[in-house]
Design an enzyme around this catalytic site. Structure first.
Site, mmCIF file in Angstrom:
data_model
loop_
_atom_site.group_PDB
_atom_site.id
_atom_site.type_symbol
_atom_site.label_atom_id
_atom_site.label_comp_id
_atom_site.label_asym_id
_atom_site.label_seq_id
_atom_site.Cartn_x
_atom_site.Cartn_y
_atom_site.Cartn_z
ATOM 1 C CD1 TRP A 203 88.710 25.947 -23.433
ATOM 2 C CD2 TRP A 203 87.880 27.154 -21.758
ATOM 3 N NE1 TRP A 203 88.286 25.073 -22.454
ATOM 4 C CE2 TRP A 203 87.769 25.802 -21.409
ATOM 5 C CE3 TRP A 203 87.427 28.113 -20.845
ATOM 6 C CZ2 TRP A 203 87.236 25.362 -20.195
ATOM 7 C CZ3 TRP A 203 86.889 27.681 -19.635
ATOM 8 C CH2 TRP A 203 86.800 26.325 -19.321
ATOM 9 C CE LYS B 112 80.340 21.199 -26.330
ATOM 10 N NZ LYS B 112 80.416 22.664 -26.124
ATOM 11 C CG ASP C 286 80.177 20.504 -22.799
ATOM 12 O OD1 ASP C 286 79.834 21.693 -22.691
ATOM 13 O OD2 ASP C 286 81.275 20.162 -23.278
#
EC number: 1.1.1.94
Length: 335
Positions: free
Chosen positions: A14, A195, A248
């Protein structure tokens, strides 16, 4: 013309993807604590360890010295992006404080709760840097590889500081990346944490072959769990129907690049959690923070049956199919 200085702390998938995007427009420095990795990045212009096959921009620079990287983002018109996982955020904040090089504005991109303290990222930052105010969280539905490839993505920066929001918008909002702004830091962080746990649940259901109806039910009822917990912790309900909540969740629960979904798929196939994590080679934040999510929910009196089922499979030896059966046996209720 390069318009601002940006330092990205953390050269995982990331951090590398974000640095690649930033370097197209800005004077960007990517920091990694591993000097061998820094040398490899500079020589190959590719992060073969975490993002193999993606060519990095020629203008992106690399650094192994943290003080040098922090100095790059000291000015008021600069930005620092902390791309370490939740487990490393507190240590980086302490390092910035001890070096007396806290950037004027910074954002973090990690998602989850600190395992031992159950703190959200903004709480850790506030504890370690109590005299600093211009910081926030950048989050949303995004896979690192797609961002690095220049594919379209929309993210949200949440901060109590207008200056931090403006700096982050100026840094990231270009090319195929669209940035939205807000101030519900708690809501954004809770969405990003929960999530991941819910994605394990959908992975289990898909791995058991339970069908698309079951997947849709888990996503929608999981969203209800996320929203209940987020509101109980001070977030706003509308945040959870936006990019950092529903958006998300959909991506992580259904996308084949999702590490947390992959964990669920493999659990359904009968593999042990230890074997799955050893083979994964990357962080699966849903496993790290599942206990914290459930503990906080129980403490606050928030009903989270899907999260309970995931924890039962991860930590209590409950078979995935038995956990699903338990959810189906729950009493009927109004939606």
């Amino acid at each position: 013309m390069l318009s601002m200085k940006v330092a990205v702390l953390g050269a995982g998938a990331w951090g590398t993807a974000l640095a690649a995007h930033l370097a197209v427009r800005h004077d960007t420095l990517l920091w990694a604590r591993d000097a061998a990795l820094v040398a490899e990045l500079a020589a190959r212009r590719e992060n073969a360890r975490y993002l193999g096959g993606v060519a990095l921009p020629p203008g992106l620079r690399y650094e192994a010295d943290l003080a040098t990287a922090l100095s790059h983002a000291q000015a008021d018109d600069a930005l620092c992006v902390i791309a370490a996982p939740v487990a490393g955020l507190r240590a980086l904040c302490r390092a910035m404080r001890d070096a007396r090089r806290v950037p004027a504005h910074f954002v973090w991109v990690c998602k989850g709760f600190e395992a031992d303290t159950r703190r959200l990222p903004h709480q850790m930052v506030a504890e370690e840097l109590p005299d600093h105010a211009s910081y926030g969280v950048l989050s949303g539905p995004s896979f690192a590889r797609e961002v690095a490839q220049g594919l379209p993505v929309a993210l949200t920066v949440a901060s109590a500081s207008a200056a931090c929001r403006e700096r982050t918008l100026a840094a990231f909002h270009h090319g195929a990346m669209r940035i939205y702004t807000g101030d519900d830091v708690v809501g954004v962080e809770v969405g990003g944490a929960v999530k991941n746990v819910l994605a394990i649940a959908t992975g289990i259901a898909d791995g058991l072959g339970l069908g698309l109806n079951a997947r849709a039910a888990l996503v929608t009822r999981g969203l209800a769990e996320m929203s209940r917990l987020g509101v109980a912790l001070g977030g706003r309900a509308e945040t959870f129907t936006g990019l950092t909540g529903l958006g998300d969740l959909i991506l992580t629960a259904t996308g084949d690049l999702s590490r947390n979904r992959s964990v669920g798929l493999q659990l359904a196939a009968g593999r042990s959690l230890d074997d799955i994590l050893a083979a994964l080679g990357h962080v699966a934040e849903g496993v790290r923070c599942a206990r914290a999510v459930l503990s906080i929910a129980r403490e606050r009196g928030v009903d989270m049956p899907i999260t309970e089922a995931v924890c039962a499979v991860l930590f209590d030896g409950v078979a995935p199919r038995d956990a699903v059966s338990g959810l189906l046996r729950r009493d009927a209720k109004a939606e």
